[in-house]
Design a protein around this motif. Structure first.
Motif, PDB file in Angstrom:
ATOM      1  N   LEU A  30       0.868  -1.175   0.000  1.00 19.19           N
ATOM      2  CA  LEU A  30       0.000   0.000   0.000  1.00 19.19           C
ATOM      3  C   LEU A  30       0.907   1.227   0.000  1.00 19.19           C
ATOM      4  CD1 LEU A  30      -2.603   1.644   0.327  1.00 19.19           C
ATOM      5  CD2 LEU A  30      -2.437   1.274   2.799  1.00 19.19           C
ATOM      6  N   PRO A  31       0.880   2.038  -1.055  1.00 15.08           N
ATOM      7  CA  PRO A  31       1.740   3.223  -1.078  1.00 15.08           C
ATOM      8  C   PRO A  31       1.139   4.348  -0.226  1.00 15.08           C
ATOM      9  CG  PRO A  31       0.840   2.730  -3.273  1.00 15.08           C
ATOM     10  CD  PRO A  31       0.111   1.886  -2.286  1.00 15.08           C
ATOM     11  N   ILE A  32       1.859   4.743   0.812  1.00 18.82           N
ATOM     12  CA  ILE A  32       1.470   5.908   1.612  1.00 18.82           C
ATOM     13  C   ILE A  32       2.340   7.059   1.115  1.00 18.82           C
ATOM     14  CG2 ILE A  32       1.227   6.868   3.930  1.00 18.82           C
ATOM     15  CD1 ILE A  32       1.146   4.004   5.009  1.00 18.82           C
ATOM     16  N   CYS A  33       1.765   7.873   0.247  1.00 19.47           N
ATOM     17  CA  CYS A  33       2.528   8.917  -0.450  1.00 19.47           C
ATOM     18  C   CYS A  33       2.546  10.180   0.406  1.00 19.47           C
ATOM     19  CB  CYS A  33       1.906   9.191  -1.813  1.00 19.47           C
ATOM     20  SG  CYS A  33       1.706   7.698  -2.822  1.00 19.47           S
ATOM     21  N   LYS A  34       3.627  10.361   1.148  1.00 17.00           N
ATOM     22  CA  LYS A  34       3.733  11.481   2.096  1.00 17.00           C
ATOM     23  C   LYS A  34       4.462  12.621   1.394  1.00 17.00           C
ATOM     24  CE  LYS A  34       3.785  10.075   6.439  1.00 17.00           C
ATOM     25  NZ  LYS A  34       4.126   9.444   7.731  1.00 17.00           N
ATOM     26  N   ILE A  35       3.682  13.389   0.643  1.00 15.31           N
ATOM     27  CA  ILE A  35       4.263  14.327  -0.314  1.00 15.31           C
ATOM     28  C   ILE A  35       4.810  15.604   0.324  1.00 15.31           C
ATOM     29  CG2 ILE A  35       3.082  13.496  -2.361  1.00 15.31           C
ATOM     30  CD1 ILE A  35       0.866  15.409  -1.874  1.00 15.31           C
ATOM     31  N   HIS A  36       4.726  15.724   1.653  1.00 15.04           N
ATOM     32  CA  HIS A  36       5.425  16.797   2.366  1.00 15.04           C
ATOM     33  C   HIS A  36       6.424  16.229   3.370  1.00 15.04           C
ATOM     34  CE1 HIS A  36       2.456  20.357   1.531  1.00 15.04           C
ATOM     35  NE2 HIS A  36       3.189  20.023   0.487  1.00 15.04           N
ATOM     36  N   GLY A  37       6.726  14.931   3.239  1.00 16.37           N
ATOM     37  CA  GLY A  37       7.725  14.326   4.110  1.00 16.37           C
ATOM     38  C   GLY A  37       7.119  13.488   5.218  1.00 16.37           C
ATOM     39  N   SER A  38       8.003  12.792   5.951  1.00 19.61           N
ATOM     40  CA  SER A  38       7.554  11.857   6.983  1.00 19.61           C
ATOM     41  C   SER A  38       8.457  11.947   8.207  1.00 19.61           C
ATOM     42  CB  SER A  38       7.582  10.425   6.433  1.00 19.61           C
ATOM     43  OG  SER A  38       7.224   9.495   7.430  1.00 19.61           O
ATOM     44  N   ILE A  39       7.852  11.830   9.379  1.00 20.84           N
ATOM     45  CA  ILE A  39       8.622  11.879  10.626  1.00 20.84           C
ATOM     46  C   ILE A  39       9.515  10.657  10.776  1.00 20.84           C
ATOM     47  CG2 ILE A  39       6.988  10.696  12.164  1.00 20.84           C
ATOM     48  CD1 ILE A  39       8.903  13.960  12.946  1.00 20.84           C
ATOM     49  N   GLN A  40       9.167   9.579  10.053  1.00 19.57           N
ATOM     50  CA  GLN A  40      10.011   8.381  10.082  1.00 19.57           C
ATOM     51  C   GLN A  40      10.084   7.788   8.681  1.00 19.57           C
ATOM     52  OE1 GLN A  40       7.656   5.963  12.870  1.00 19.57           O
ATOM     53  NE2 GLN A  40       7.005   4.676  11.155  1.00 19.57           N
ATOM     54  N   ASP A  41      11.179   7.072   8.417  1.00 24.28           N
ATOM     55  CA  ASP A  41      11.337   6.460   7.100  1.00 24.28           C
ATOM     56  C   ASP A  41      10.785   5.038   7.113  1.00 24.28           C
ATOM     57  OD1 ASP A  41      13.235   4.883   8.402  1.00 24.28           O
ATOM     58  OD2 ASP A  41      14.944   5.988   7.593  1.00 24.28           O
ATOM     59  N   ASN A  42      11.018   4.291   6.048  1.00 24.42           N
ATOM     60  CA  ASN A  42      10.483   2.930   5.954  1.00 24.42           C
ATOM     61  C   ASN A  42      11.093   1.975   6.967  1.00 24.42           C
ATOM     62  OD1 ASN A  42       8.451   2.672   3.749  1.00 24.42           O
ATOM     63  ND2 ASN A  42      10.075   3.615   2.537  1.00 24.42           N
ATOM     64  N   ASP A  43      12.243   2.348   7.533  1.00 27.50           N
ATOM     65  CA  ASP A  43      12.877   1.524   8.572  1.00 27.50           C
ATOM     66  C   ASP A  43      12.488   1.975   9.969  1.00 27.50           C
ATOM     67  OD1 ASP A  43      14.264  -0.036   6.677  1.00 27.50           O
ATOM     68  OD2 ASP A  43      15.810   1.521   6.492  1.00 27.50           O
ATOM     69  N   GLY A  44      11.591   2.965  10.057  1.00 26.70           N
ATOM     70  CA  GLY A  44      11.138   3.444  11.358  1.00 26.70           C
ATOM     71  C   GLY A  44      12.087   4.418  12.023  1.00 26.70           C
ATOM     72  N   LYS A  45      13.065   4.942  11.272  1.00 23.94           N
ATOM     73  CA  LYS A  45      14.037   5.880  11.849  1.00 23.94           C
ATOM     74  C   LYS A  45      13.541   7.318  11.711  1.00 23.94           C
ATOM     75  CE  LYS A  45      18.050   2.923  10.895  1.00 23.94           C
ATOM     76  NZ  LYS A  45      19.307   2.786  10.114  1.00 23.94           N
ATOM     77  N   TYR A  46      13.870   8.126  12.707  1.00 23.26           N
ATOM     78  CA  TYR A  46      13.524   9.550  12.702  1.00 23.26           C
ATOM     79  C   TYR A  46      14.181  10.224  11.499  1.00 23.26           C
ATOM     80  CZ  TYR A  46      13.472  14.436  14.370  1.00 23.26           C
ATOM     81  OH  TYR A  46      13.301  15.794  14.488  1.00 23.26           O
ATOM     82  N   SER A  47      13.390  10.966  10.706  1.00 23.57           N
ATOM     83  CA  SER A  47      13.919  11.513   9.446  1.00 23.57           C
ATOM     84  C   SER A  47      13.512  12.973   9.254  1.00 23.57           C
ATOM     85  CB  SER A  47      13.428  10.671   8.265  1.00 23.57           C
ATOM     86  OG  SER A  47      12.010  10.556   8.288  1.00 23.57           O
ATOM     87  N   PRO A  48      14.066  13.901  10.056  1.00 28.73           N
ATOM     88  CA  PRO A  48      13.666  15.316   9.953  1.00 28.73           C
ATOM     89  C   PRO A  48      14.048  15.958   8.627  1.00 28.73           C
ATOM     90  CG  PRO A  48      15.611  15.100  11.334  1.00 28.73           C
ATOM     91  CD  PRO A  48      15.128  13.711  11.063  1.00 28.73           C
TER      92      PRO A  48
END
Length: 636
Positions: free
Chosen positions: A155-173
């Protein structure tokens, strides 16, 4: 078929795809964007700023403007650390449970069932957590990625303004789009992808405001095409921005909260009955925010003096130019030597130049811009970005010494034309010099920082604005060939501004184009952006454009009312030139209608006060000529 039945039918046939905004996360126990902003303000604003002032800043300013200012000064993504309050790992450390809403669960189940993506501007991980609860394989798609990489297995969750975490669950500011430049810059791949989906499916907005410059204007244009399916918008529309936005794209409006709608149609849709997971919090979200604020403050990303400079910049962003100018000048005179970092010194002096410009002290603007260039002569502290910005401002100070966009047309003398030619030549020389500096350093415009890219675009806007004012006016009109040339120039600059993420450039190009071609859409688009970026000067000039059009059409009473609105707005912001132009415009409306006297006593006195405030010999000469007209009129 009523609206609810229509939506149920389209859901059953898989003919809807969802675009989610932050509104669907309100019930998830997450901190609001306002709370994150307020705690960030606590960490970065000086202690002398009262809570009431902080609340005014956080409640008025667009968050992306706030973060752009901080990131520009700190040059570090650590300044975004309060956003860690959305990060599940930090929440769990404080025994805080945040859970997906019914909307997250419903949309996730529906989307995987029908092989459709979820489009969202949200940073949080509520859709990811919904997928975990439903045992759905998902993949986060970031704005830097291409939609063609979407894998149908996930299921593609298209976070077109960015995400607080990446696909590995790491914090990604570093993926978060928190600045005006980022949410203005056109993301062609994702816009085209959404446009293609809209041909076959109904786009359904949930919890979305429609305030994004990078996406929503294009979606509105898509909605007008015959082949595009009708947009659906679910919200209670309680007077918020979505009320206007939903009408602009002629959406089918469902006056319910998303959770209310999804709960009411679960059985008819034959999808499992979702119950929002119970929240059993031992922790306190405010305690987490307090902890993050304390850690951020301890990092000392800004010194005390730099915090004062940030406050000054935010005052200006709120349109309070007069107070911001006084604050900046006081800092420059008394605290400049306390700034340890050269870049902060340059920023302070350049801020003095910009604020001098905003309150019509054009000689001072040039003086401060030249001061930056002198400071940069030390090669050890040279900075190409500040050098290019300061050079552009020196040219701008010269341009603003020419009385332009005025009333009571004054015939120009030969020496006036020579001076205008000199200024236009200087603008061209500045642009050439900037290109040579970039070439010498093996750089392109994309390699310098956002502020410099924007300043270079604004330099071009100023050049064409000067050319436009010299070749005609709203009262006199323009030669048809010159008019066509200028319209092409403004369209090109608008496109350039979108590519560079320069929201003010988009609005400014529209402002000048409106004078040539007064279309309602041109004005409303610029007005929406000026409102978003709280640009007082831009908003003032749009009102003046309206006054000029009314004047041109002989609607004198309506024109005077608009000039009074323009005068009051300029008085509030501290823009003396705009205020005095409004007074002269009011007098000109009376002159054209044959009314005597041209000004009331209060306007006459205010004119004299303002004429002494505005710097520049040519302006003083122009005001003396106008004053002579007023005196002559009074003696009739």
């Amino acid at each position: 078929m009523n609206d609810i039945d229509f939506i149920i039918n389209r859901l059953i046939t898989g003919k809807i795809f969802f675009f989610a905004g932050s509104g669907i996360s309100y019930a998830s126990n997450l901190p609001s964007a306002y709370a994150v902003l307020q705690y960030t303000a606590n960490a970065f604003l000086p202690g002398t700023v009262t809570n009431r002032e902080k609340q005014n800043i956080c409640g008025t300013i667009q968050p992306e403007i706030f973060y752009e200012s901080i990131i520009s000064m700190t040059r570090s993504y650590e300044c975004l650390d309060i956003w860690r309050s959305l990060y599940r790992v930090d929440q769990e450390k404080h025994d805080i449970q945040c859970s997906p809403s019914l909307s997250h669960l419903f949309i996730s189940e529906y989307s995987i069932k029908n092989g459709l993506p979820i489009i969202t501007t949200n940073f949080d991980s509520m859709f990811e957590q919904a997928c975990d609860l439903l045992n759905i394989n998902y993949r986060i798609m970031l704005p830097s990625e291409s939609p063609i990489d979407i894998d149908s297995y996930f299921l593609p969750i298209c976070k077109i303004h960015g995400s607080i975490q990446d696909n590995d669950g790491k914090y990604s500011p570093n993926t978060l789009w928190t600045t005006m430049t980022q949410i203005t810059k056109v993301n062609t791949r994702w816009i085209e992808y959404i446009g293609r989906l809209m041909v076959d499916k109904h786009l359904c907005f949930v919890g979305y405001s429609g305030r994004d410059i990078d996406l929503f204007p294009y979606i509105v244009e898509f909605s007008k095409k015959d082949e595009t399916k009708k947009i659906i918008w679910i919200n209670r529309f309680n007077g918020d921005y979505s009320h206007i936005a939903s009408k602009s794209c002629d959406a089918l409006r469902v006056h319910l909260w998303p959770d209310e709608l999804f709960k009411s149609i679960q059985d008819e849709y034959s999808i499992q009955n979702f119950e929002k997971p119970a929240i059993d919090n031992k922790g306190d979200i405010d305690a987490l925010l307090d902890s993050l604020e304390k850690l951020l403050t301890e990092k000392q990303l800004l010194t005390g003096e730099e915090k004062r400079l940030l406050y000054c910049i935010l005052l200006a962003e709120l349109g309070n130019y007069r107070d911001a100018y006084k604050y900046a000048i006081d800092l420059e005179r008394n605290k400049l030597s306390y700034f340890a970092r050269p870049l902060s010194k340059y920023l302070l002096v350049l801020t003095c130049a910009r604020l001098s410009h905003e309150i019509s002290r054009y000689e001072s603007c040039g003086k401060y811009a030249k001061q930056v260039l002198v400071m940069l002569k030390d090669k050890n502290d040279y900075d190409i970005d500040f050098a290019l910005q300061a050079d552009c401002l020196v040219s701008e100070a010269h341009r603003m010494s020419i009385p332009g966009d005025t009333y009571f047309f004054q015939k120009k003398r030969i020496k006036d034309y020579f001076y205008i030619t000199f200024i236009m030549s200087r603008f061209l020389a500045t642009a050439f010099r900037a290109n040579m500096i970039l070439f010498k350093n093996r750089l392109t415009r994309n390699d310098v920082n956002a502020e410099t890219q924007h300043e270079l675009i604004e330099h071009e806007i100023r050049f064409y604005a000067l050319f436009q004012s010299v070749t005609g006016s709203s009262q006199r009109g323009w030669n048809k060939f010159i008019k066509a040339f200028l319209i092409r120039a403004w369209n090109r600059i608008k496109d350039m501004s979108y590519q560079a993420g320069y929201s003010a450039g988009i609005a400014n190009s529209g402002k000048f184009k409106y004078r040539l071609e007064p279309l309602e859409k041109t004005m409303s688009d610029s007005a929406a952006i000026y409102s978003l970026i709280t640009s007082a000067t831009g908003a003032e000039l749009l009102i003046r454009n309206e006054a000029d059009m009314l004047l041109h059409n002989g609607m004198f009473e309506e024109s005077r009312a608009k000039f009074i609105e323009y005068i009051n707005m300029a008085n509030k912001s501290g823009n003396a030139l705009n205020e005095i132009k409004g007074i002269i415009g009011f007098a000109y409306a009376n002159h054209l209608e044959g009314k005597i006297p041209l000004l009331t006593n209060s306007f006459r006195l205010r004119f004299q006060e303002l004429a002494n405030e505005i710097e520049g010999r040519r302006w003083r000469e122009y005001f003396a000529d106008i004053d002579a007209i007023f005196i002559k009129n009074e003696n009739i």
